[in-house]
Design an enzyme around this catalytic site. Structure first.
Site, PDB file in Angstrom:
ATOM      1  N   LYS A 111     119.459-126.499  -2.835  1.00 35.31           N
ATOM      2  CA  LYS A 111     119.769-126.977  -4.175  1.00 35.31           C
ATOM      3  C   LYS A 111     120.495-128.335  -4.168  1.00 35.31           C
ATOM      4  CE  LYS A 111     118.188-123.946  -7.144  1.00 35.31           C
ATOM      5  NZ  LYS A 111     117.356-124.309  -8.297  1.00 35.31           N
ATOM      6  N   ARG A 151     116.503-116.170  -3.537  1.00 33.66           N
ATOM      7  CA  ARG A 151     115.246-116.930  -3.624  1.00 33.66           C
ATOM      8  C   ARG A 151     115.354-118.097  -2.644  1.00 33.66           C
ATOM      9  NH1 ARG A 151     112.651-121.099  -6.582  1.00 33.66           N
ATOM     10  NH2 ARG A 151     110.585-120.534  -7.376  1.00 33.66           N
TER      11      ARG A 151
END
Length: 309
Positions: A229, A263
């Site tokens: 991220k 995820r």
């Protein structure tokens, strides 16, 4: 910081997903413009990728037919269906034990993939379509509800967007969970997602991840999409494929408890990390016969050139 624990099971139509240990959700892109798998790929190649992820430890596969890239338009629902429904059908046929999630917020796409055999609708819009929750309930499927302060494919990162981000994200998720259950979604089939990086600056994402229990007082299972991220890149000054170390640090801090779906892009690396973390955190006895097999002692074979027997 101890990783938080949430309810360790998720109810699906035909099974229960065990979340006593984090479940690994492999990311599979069926679109040609994703960050991770750019370019059109034939169905056979996508299914091969799914098999590889399952072999590495994924128990959930998240199929997406539309990239989150903000500078391209939305995909028409019919085209998105053409991209994802055949993938779902192929996984059902070849890997029936795998739990299938589809990343979509469009009711027409959700209906098509649920009819094809998907188990979870992963809605990154925060239930913007009022038809979506009743549709999930109709199929007795599970629903992921993600926090976002803007429509999909909208980039919004402002330091002053929230007065109290923890309170506001928590209130949003609580309201959407109530909306979903009122529409008939089973309470034990709901997963919350705090939406790391979605309408959040890196600092705001860190604040949210530091306070996950406060966002989830019902201790519902949580989906944590923390792999590669932006907040990790901002902290470590790295590009997406250079963020493995940061991803593993985030997994250890907030994603290694119960009731978590992770995820991730690098399924095998995360599985091996969790295996060692579990062994070192646990009080369970270690098998006294545990040994390293001989062929794994050297990076390129035995130094004397002989083969292990």
């Amino acid at each position: 910081m101890t990783a938080p624990d949430f309810r360790p099971t998720l109810r699906l139509a035909d099974r229960t997903l065990d979340l006593h240990r984090p479940a690994l959700m492999g990311v599979v892109n069926a679109n040609p413009d994703s960050f991770s798998d750019p370019g059109h790929r034939p169905l056979e190649a996508i299914v091969d990728q799914v098999r590889a992820m399952v072999d590495e430890g994924a128990t959930v596969i998240d199929v997406g037919g539309q990239s989150g890239i903000t500078n391209v338009p939305e995909v028409d629902p019919s085209e998105e269906i053409d991209r994802v429904a055949p993938v779902v059908e192929a996984i059902v046929a070849e890997l029936p034990h795998v739990v299938i999630s589809v990343d979509t917020y469009k009711p027409a796409v959700a209906r098509a993939v649920l009819e094809a055999g998907a188990h979870i609708v992963n809605d990154v819009s925060g239930l913007r379509a009022p038809e979506l929750a009743p549709l999930v309930a109709e199929f007795d499927a599970a629903l992921v509800i993600m926090h976002t302060a803007a429509p999909p494919k909208t980039r919004l990162q402002e330091s002053g967007l929230y007065d109290d981000i923890v309170d506001e994200v928590g209130a949003f998720l609580a309201a959407k969970v109530a909306e979903a259950t009122a529409a008939g979604v089973h309470p034990e089939a709901i997963v919350t997602d705090p939406g790391p990086d979605f309408t959040k600056t890196p600092a705001q994402t860190v604040e949210v991840l530091r306070h996950l229990p406060a966002l989830n007082p019902q201790a519902l299972p949580m989906l944590l999409a923390i792999s590669r991220k932006d907040f990790i890149g901002a902290l470590t000054h790295t590009r997406p494929k250079e963020r493995m170390a940061g991803t593993l640090a985030a997994v250890a801090a907030v994603g290694s408890g119960t009731g978590v779906i992770l995820r991730v892009h690098d399924v095998g690396e995360v599985r091996r990390f969790l295996t060692v973390l579990d062994a070192l955190r646990s009080d369970d006895p270690v098998d006294p016969d545990l040994r390293l097999v001989d062929e794994l002692r050297w990076a390129a074979g035995r130094p004397d050139g002989t083969k292990a027997v």
